[in-house]
Write a protein that holds these residues in place. Structure first.
Motif, PDB file in Angstrom:
ATOM      1  N   UNK A 197       0.826  -1.209   0.000  1.00 16.10           N
ATOM      2  CA  UNK A 197       0.000   0.000   0.000  1.00 16.10           C
ATOM      3  C   UNK A 197       0.858   1.257   0.000  1.00 16.10           C
ATOM      4  N   UNK A 198       1.928   1.234   0.787  1.00 13.62           N
ATOM      5  CA  UNK A 198       2.820   2.387   0.822  1.00 13.62           C
ATOM      6  C   UNK A 198       3.516   2.578  -0.526  1.00 13.62           C
ATOM      7  N   UNK A 199       3.930   1.476  -1.138  1.00 18.05           N
ATOM      8  CA  UNK A 199       4.602   1.560  -2.440  1.00 18.05           C
ATOM      9  C   UNK A 199       3.684   2.162  -3.487  1.00 18.05           C
ATOM     10  N   UNK A 200       2.435   1.728  -3.523  1.00 17.65           N
ATOM     11  CA  UNK A 200       1.506   2.223  -4.552  1.00 17.65           C
ATOM     12  C   UNK A 200       1.173   3.687  -4.311  1.00 17.65           C
ATOM     13  N   UNK A 201       0.974   4.082  -3.055  1.00 16.84           N
ATOM     14  CA  UNK A 201       0.666   5.490  -2.783  1.00 16.84           C
ATOM     15  C   UNK A 201       1.831   6.401  -3.167  1.00 16.84           C
ATOM     16  N   UNK A 202       3.051   5.895  -3.063  1.00 16.61           N
ATOM     17  CA  UNK A 202       4.209   6.689  -3.465  1.00 16.61           C
ATOM     18  C   UNK A 202       4.357   6.768  -4.979  1.00 16.61           C
ATOM     19  N   UNK A 203       4.006   5.695  -5.673  1.00 17.18           N
ATOM     20  CA  UNK A 203       4.126   5.688  -7.130  1.00 17.18           C
ATOM     21  C   UNK A 203       2.931   6.322  -7.821  1.00 17.18           C
ATOM     22  N   UNK A 204       1.821   6.503  -7.093  1.00 14.56           N
ATOM     23  CA  UNK A 204       0.580   6.979  -7.727  1.00 14.56           C
ATOM     24  C   UNK A 204       0.739   8.358  -8.347  1.00 14.56           C
ATOM     25  N   UNK A 222      -7.580  -3.962  -4.784  1.00 16.50           N
ATOM     26  CA  UNK A 222      -8.819  -3.307  -5.195  1.00 16.50           C
ATOM     27  C   UNK A 222      -8.981  -1.915  -4.628  1.00 16.50           C
ATOM     28  N   UNK A 223      -8.282  -1.625  -3.518  1.00 19.75           N
ATOM     29  CA  UNK A 223      -8.342  -0.274  -2.949  1.00 19.75           C
ATOM     30  C   UNK A 223      -7.807   0.766  -3.920  1.00 19.75           C
ATOM     31  N   UNK A 224      -6.931   0.352  -4.808  1.00 23.92           N
ATOM     32  CA  UNK A 224      -6.269   1.287  -5.723  1.00 23.92           C
ATOM     33  C   UNK A 224      -6.781   1.134  -7.152  1.00 23.92           C
ATOM     34  N   UNK A 225      -7.954   0.541  -7.308  1.00 25.72           N
ATOM     35  CA  UNK A 225      -8.465   0.262  -8.659  1.00 25.72           C
ATOM     36  C   UNK A 225      -8.550   1.520  -9.508  1.00 25.72           C
ATOM     37  N   UNK A 393      17.713  -4.261   8.563  1.00 22.40           N
ATOM     38  CA  UNK A 393      16.349  -4.321   9.079  1.00 22.40           C
ATOM     39  C   UNK A 393      15.672  -2.986   8.781  1.00 22.40           C
ATOM     40  N   UNK A 394      14.394  -3.037   8.497  1.00 22.31           N
ATOM     41  CA  UNK A 394      13.667  -1.823   8.138  1.00 22.31           C
ATOM     42  C   UNK A 394      12.212  -1.978   8.552  1.00 22.31           C
ATOM     43  N   UNK A 395      11.483  -0.861   8.546  1.00 21.08           N
ATOM     44  CA  UNK A 395      10.060  -0.885   8.864  1.00 21.08           C
ATOM     45  C   UNK A 395       9.322   0.052   7.925  1.00 21.08           C
ATOM     46  N   UNK A 396       8.249  -0.465   7.330  1.00 24.82           N
ATOM     47  CA  UNK A 396       7.488   0.342   6.379  1.00 24.82           C
ATOM     48  C   UNK A 396       6.580   1.321   7.117  1.00 24.82           C
ATOM     49  N   UNK A 397       6.276   2.410   6.445  1.00 21.82           N
ATOM     50  CA  UNK A 397       5.399   3.427   7.008  1.00 21.82           C
ATOM     51  C   UNK A 397       3.940   2.982   6.868  1.00 21.82           C
ATOM     52  N   UNK A 398       3.183   3.113   7.941  1.00 20.21           N
ATOM     53  CA  UNK A 398       1.794   2.671   7.937  1.00 20.21           C
ATOM     54  C   UNK A 398       0.952   3.580   7.044  1.00 20.21           C
ATOM     55  N   UNK A 399       0.221   2.956   6.121  1.00 18.57           N
ATOM     56  CA  UNK A 399      -0.687   3.688   5.235  1.00 18.57           C
ATOM     57  C   UNK A 399      -2.114   3.237   5.547  1.00 18.57           C
ATOM     58  N   UNK A 400      -2.915   4.061   6.243  1.00 15.37           N
ATOM     59  CA  UNK A 400      -4.289   3.662   6.572  1.00 15.37           C
ATOM     60  C   UNK A 400      -5.124   3.449   5.309  1.00 15.37           C
ATOM     61  N   UNK A 401      -6.190   2.664   5.453  1.00 15.19           N
ATOM     62  CA  UNK A 401      -7.065   2.376   4.316  1.00 15.19           C
ATOM     63  C   UNK A 401      -7.648   3.649   3.726  1.00 15.19           C
ATOM     64  N   UNK A 402      -8.048   4.590   4.597  1.00 14.27           N
ATOM     65  CA  UNK A 402      -8.636   5.835   4.109  1.00 14.27           C
ATOM     66  C   UNK A 402      -7.649   6.618   3.257  1.00 14.27           C
ATOM     67  N   UNK A 403      -6.381   6.625   3.676  1.00 13.46           N
ATOM     68  CA  UNK A 403      -5.358   7.332   2.892  1.00 13.46           C
ATOM     69  C   UNK A 403      -5.129   6.650   1.549  1.00 13.46           C
ATOM     70  N   UNK A 405      -7.318   4.847  -0.215  1.00 19.18           N
ATOM     71  CA  UNK A 405      -8.462   5.117  -1.089  1.00 19.18           C
ATOM     72  C   UNK A 405      -8.423   6.552  -1.594  1.00 19.18           C
ATOM     73  N   UNK A 406      -8.116   7.496  -0.700  1.00 18.14           N
ATOM     74  CA  UNK A 406      -8.056   8.900  -1.098  1.00 18.14           C
ATOM     75  C   UNK A 406      -6.965   9.137  -2.138  1.00 18.14           C
ATOM     76  N   UNK A 407      -5.818   8.477  -1.977  1.00 19.94           N
ATOM     77  CA  UNK A 407      -4.730   8.631  -2.940  1.00 19.94           C
ATOM     78  C   UNK A 407      -5.126   8.083  -4.301  1.00 19.94           C
ATOM     79  N   UNK A 408      -5.771   6.915  -4.307  1.00 25.70           N
ATOM     80  CA  UNK A 408      -6.204   6.332  -5.580  1.00 25.70           C
ATOM     81  C   UNK A 408      -7.215   7.225  -6.284  1.00 25.70           C
ATOM     82  N   UNK A 409      -8.130   7.819  -5.510  1.00 23.33           N
ATOM     83  CA  UNK A 409      -9.136   8.707  -6.111  1.00 23.33           C
ATOM     84  C   UNK A 409      -8.492   9.998  -6.621  1.00 23.33           C
ATOM     85  N   UNK A 410      -7.527  10.519  -5.879  1.00 22.69           N
ATOM     86  CA  UNK A 410      -6.896  11.785  -6.248  1.00 22.69           C
ATOM     87  C   UNK A 410      -6.118  11.661  -7.557  1.00 22.69           C
TER      88      UNK A 410
END
Length: 433
Positions: A197-204, A222-225, A393-403, A405-410
């Motif tokens: 989810x974080x990867x797609x929101x960054x590439x969107x 499907x969140x990023x359809x 070792x690394x940790x991904x940034x949390x991307x909430x579902x609302x964020x 969906x909003x990114x995909x719509x934007x």
């Protein structure tokens, strides 16, 4: 008078404790350089000889006289000598120290003693590497930066995504121009979907085409359809889309050959085809078969098409991000061949050692052990490979579902059309009718 001085000293001490706590919480780097580093550096210097002796890091030197073979007859007692260590150097997240090995020593002994160094120096972790022959670099991390992964900063580049933070405190970046294909493994609720989810929101927000293959009914992607150029939810559609992408790849080859170049990145911006990132969620759904002839044929087609894209797509702007819970040779011989083409590796918590070995074993054996030590409470934590061949070792940034969906719509209007893929899906729908 003495009581007044004592009260004043106590007040000053309390004030220093309060100020120190505020600095530690709001300016951790300042607190580390002013207080943490001097204390830890003294601890390293004072405890080094004792830790070396207790963990077999010291080497006993024979006295110059008084020996009959290996038997000490008379003379000075054998005294273990610890390897020479440099004075610790401060880093933003801890410190480093360089150790010069005795003749015959190897870094493996220091790897076994890493836990002892953690407890002796009272730090979060100690990592052992060997920058050159005869030297060992000890890198101590004072605190765990993955507990609060405040997002680091990184320059915005095409096909470059800032997905989280490394254990060193630096930015965790997936650069598809540098490492064109990636393999992501992780058990359920390990953080694999969060990373995607974080990867797609960054590439969107970038001018690229995103193709989603989610054979779990599209539950994850499907969140990023809206932002995806194409989303397939079954293996039959996946075969059609991958076949169309192979055709598109051949068209790009012809363009490059006609222009006398070896990569689409050498073309002018106006003539360059749009880069395509294919994101596969749950690779096992493409490879498993129910035993029927049709199912086996589809699985073989998926294996062949993915392998062709991985082998030839890097220079043509076609990139793969393959994710799965369980990735092993039992899925078929094509999985091992595909794995060899996926240079980027990310391993979250896994349920079996075979998956960790499949993801990281051919790159670094130490990384496999570290990946297997990730607990269920460390969601989002993973072991990732770097462009230099190392791991962290690394940790991904949390991307909430609302964020998400909003990114995909934007950024939905930025989703480019892929004519070859669209025609393939239309033909598939026509066959169904």
């Amino acid at each position: 008078m003495g009581a007044i001085l004592l009260a004043f000293a106590l007040a000053v001490l309390a004030w220093m404790l309060v100020v120190g706590d505020l600095v530690r919480r709001h300016r951790p780097a300042w607190h580390w350089y002013l207080i943490g580093y001097p204390v830890t550096a003294c601890r390293v210097v004072l405890t080094w000889r004792k830790v070396a002796m207790l963990n077999d890091l010291a080497v006993s030197r024979r006295p110059p006289r008084g020996l009959l073979g290996d038997l000490v007859v008379k003379g000075d007692p054998l005294r273990p000598v610890a390897p020479r260590i440099s004075f610790p150097r401060a880093t933003p997240m801890g410190l480093t120290a360089l150790v010069r090995l005795h003749a015959g020593q190897t870094p493996a002994t220091f790897l076994k003693a890493a836990d002892a160094l953690v407890h002796a120096w009272k730090v979060h972790a100690v990592r052992v590497t060997s920058p050159e022959r005869g030297l060992v670099l000890l890198t101590a991390t004072a605190t765990d930066p993955l507990q609060r992964p405040g997002l680091a900063t990184a320059p915005t580049e095409l096909l470059c995504a800032l997905v989280g933070v490394l254990e060193s405190g630096g930015a965790w970046v997936m650069n598809l121009r540098l490492v064109p294909h990636w393999l992501i493994v992780g058990a359920t609720r390990s953080g694999k979907s969060t990373l995607l989810a974080r990867l797609i929101t960054q590439l969107a927000a970038q001018r690229i085409a995103l193709v989603g293959i989610d054979c779990k009914g599209g539950m994850e992607l499907g969140l990023f359809a809206g932002r995806l150029s194409t989303l397939t939810t079954c293996r039959r559609e996946a075969v059609a889309v991958l076949s169309a992408l192979v055709v598109d790849m051949q068209d790009r080859m012809n363009v490059c050959r006609s222009a006398g170049i070896r990569s689409i990145w050498e073309l002018p911006d106006k003539l360059r085809p749009v880069p395509v990132v294919v994101i596969v969620d749950e690779i096992a759904e493409l490879y498993l078969s129910d035993g029927t002839r049709e199912s086996k044929a589809e699985a073989e087609q998926c294996s062949t098409l993915l392998l062709r894209l991985a082998q030839l797509g890097a220079a043509l702007g076609l990139h793969l991000v393959v994710a799965g819970q369980r990735v092993g040779s039992d899925l078929g011989p094509g999985v091992t061949a595909l794995r060899a083409q996926l240079g980027g590796r990310i391993c979250h918590r896994v349920n079996d050692p075979g998956t960790a070995e499949m993801a990281l074993g051919d790159l670094n054996k130490d990384a496999v052990a570290v990946a297997q030590a990730i607990t269920a409470q460390e969601r989002g934590v993973a072991v990732c490979t770097g462009p230099d061949g190392g791991w962290s070792r690394a940790r991904s940034h949390l991307t909430p579902t609302e964020e998400a969906v909003a990114t995909a719509h934007k950024y939905a209007p930025m989703a480019p059309d892929l004519p070859t893929v669209s025609r393939a899906l239309e033909a598939l729908e026509g066959d169904d009718k």
